[in-house]
Write an enzyme that holds these catalytic residues in place. Structure first.
Site, PDB file in Angstrom:
ATOM      1  N   TYR A   1       0.835  -1.207   0.000  1.00 18.41           N
ATOM      2  CA  TYR A   1       0.000   0.000   0.000  1.00 18.41           C
ATOM      3  C   TYR A   1       0.867   1.254   0.000  1.00 18.41           C
ATOM      4  O   TYR A   1       1.672   1.471   0.907  1.00 18.41           O
ATOM      5  CB  TYR A   1      -0.934   0.024   1.214  1.00 18.41           C
ATOM      6  CG  TYR A   1      -2.122  -0.906   1.112  1.00 18.41           C
ATOM      7  CD1 TYR A   1      -2.340  -1.694  -0.014  1.00 18.41           C
ATOM      8  CD2 TYR A   1      -3.046  -0.995   2.146  1.00 18.41           C
ATOM      9  CE1 TYR A   1      -3.432  -2.541  -0.102  1.00 18.41           C
ATOM     10  CE2 TYR A   1      -4.149  -1.834   2.071  1.00 18.41           C
ATOM     11  CZ  TYR A   1      -4.339  -2.617   0.947  1.00 18.41           C
ATOM     12  OH  TYR A   1      -5.426  -3.445   0.863  1.00 18.41           O
ATOM     13  N   GLY A   2       0.665   2.066  -1.013  1.00 20.74           N
ATOM     14  CA  GLY A   2       1.481   3.251  -1.238  1.00 20.74           C
ATOM     15  C   GLY A   2       2.047   3.177  -2.646  1.00 20.74           C
ATOM     16  O   GLY A   2       2.508   2.125  -3.085  1.00 20.74           O
TER      17      GLY A   2
END
Length: 380
Positions: free
Chosen positions: A90-91
């Site tokens: 995530y990111g």
């Protein structure tokens, strides 16, 4: 939860030192008496998803949002929400892992009692993760970003059985190693179909590792045969279902119409689906008005009534407060029937995760190139 001690020399930005004010909401929404079991842990009947925390492409993340995200985190804990879902992927771009980093910072700076925080993180089945040791190393990296000594639920983000079956067994052995080394309290999977779910359950059981949870794309827009079969398998084996995208990426909020689409890549999907879900949105609105609730609260409550733990994504205090209003009450049987009838009566359905549904929708879209076909992370 035991926190890791930060290193002695750390350069901290002024923003990181700021502790947002505690925001309280009425005790009415606080679900402490409703905790449910996931493996050895007791968690709130709803968690918060943090996919947006670091995702610029889909959710428009900027570092200037971090102050409000910390307020969201504090608000959740102050109101007995102790389950937070994240992933090591995530990111976007240079912000890869940002969701875990933010959670780590917020955990260490929380001024209340954070001992019962449960972090559920997912480990990506990247093509270069070919051995159990590499998967264990990924777990250790997540522990460093989260600044904790043990992960609540370690989840395999998706199955590689359909395209790299040789890798699948190594990833399973990686989960076993994490558990045996005491790095995690429980293990789970995400985006697994029913057949593969049975296989990994039996494999882990033979090695003395219980499969505690399965994350499934589950909502009134995603209640097809695949979801119900997965739910049935989980119920029979004592596996807790965690429902991601309970609001269908925002389609079940009532905020969007064909003339009012979200910005960014989601608009491509919404343009195709929103016109066909009008019967469902009408029923959601009708029940929400009768109950004095909002449309998202009704949609999330449906997931809870079906025996799952929904993890709606949150990136603002307003969203968090509204989601909390899904707790402390339950839809009646006739309301559940009405919603499910309306969902079946709606001509459009949510695009399903490619790993969860045996590659069905991939082939349906081969002649319709789109962002969603070529970026599977959006459905993970």
């Amino acid at each position: 939860m035991k926190l890791k001690k930060p290193p002695m020399a750390v350069t901290t930005s002024p923003c990181a030192l700021f502790t947002p004010p505690t925001i309280k909401i009425p005790r009415l929404f606080r679900p402490s008496q409703q905790k449910v079991k996931v493996g050895p842990m007791s968690v709130s009947p709803m968690g918060f998803g943090t996919w947006a925390w670091g995702n610029q492409l889909l959710w428009g993340y900027q570092e200037s949002m971090d102050t409000e995200l910390q307020q969201v985190f504090n608000l959740a804990l102050d109101n007995d929400i102790n389950l937070f879902d994240t992933a090591d992927s995530y990111g976007t771009g240079k912000l890869n892992g940002q969701s875990e980093k933010l959670l780590g910072r917020f955990i260490t700076q929380y001024q209340g009692d954070g001992n019962d925080i449960v972090i559920a993180t997912k480990f990506a089945a990247y093509p270069w993760r070919l051995t159990p040791t590499q998967f264990v190393n990924a777990c250790k990296s997540s522990l460093d970003r989260l600044q904790i000594d043990k992960i609540g639920i370690a989840q395999l983000h998706w199955s590689t059985a359909n395209y790299a079956p040789f890798q699948e067994r190594a990833l399973w052995d990686g989960l076993v190693a994490m558990y045996d080394k005491g790095l995690v309290k429980a293990v789970g999977v995400s985006n697994y179909g029913p057949k593969q779910l049975l296989k990994i359950h039996d494999y882990l059981k033979e090695r003395g590792v219980p499969l505690s949870s399965a994350q499934v794309q589950f909502s009134l827009l995603s209640m097809g045969d695949d979801q119900m079969e997965i739910k049935s398998v989980c119920d029979s084996l004592g596996i807790r279902v965690i429902a991601y995208s309970p609001l269908g990426l925002g389609m079940l909020t009532g905020k969007y119409t064909p003339a009012n689409l979200p910005r960014g890549p989601r608009s491509l999907l919404f343009r195709q689906i929103i016109p066909g879900v009008e019967p469902l949105l009408i029923s959601l609105k009708e029940i929400a008005e009768k109950r004095g609730k909002s449309i998202p609260q009704v949609a999330i409550n449906w997931c809870i009534c079906k025996g799952t733990i929904p993890i709606p994504g949150v990136k603002s205090v307003k969203q968090a407060e509204e989601n909390l209003g899904a707790l402390g009450w339950k839809l009646k049987a006739n309301e559940l029937d009405q919603l499910e009838y309306a969902a079946r009566d709606s001509s459009a359905k949510m695009i399903q995760n490619v790993f969860q549904t045996r590659l069905q929708w991939h082939f349906q879209l081969t002649n319709k190139p789109s962002f969603f076909e070529n970026n599977l992370e959006i459905m993970c």
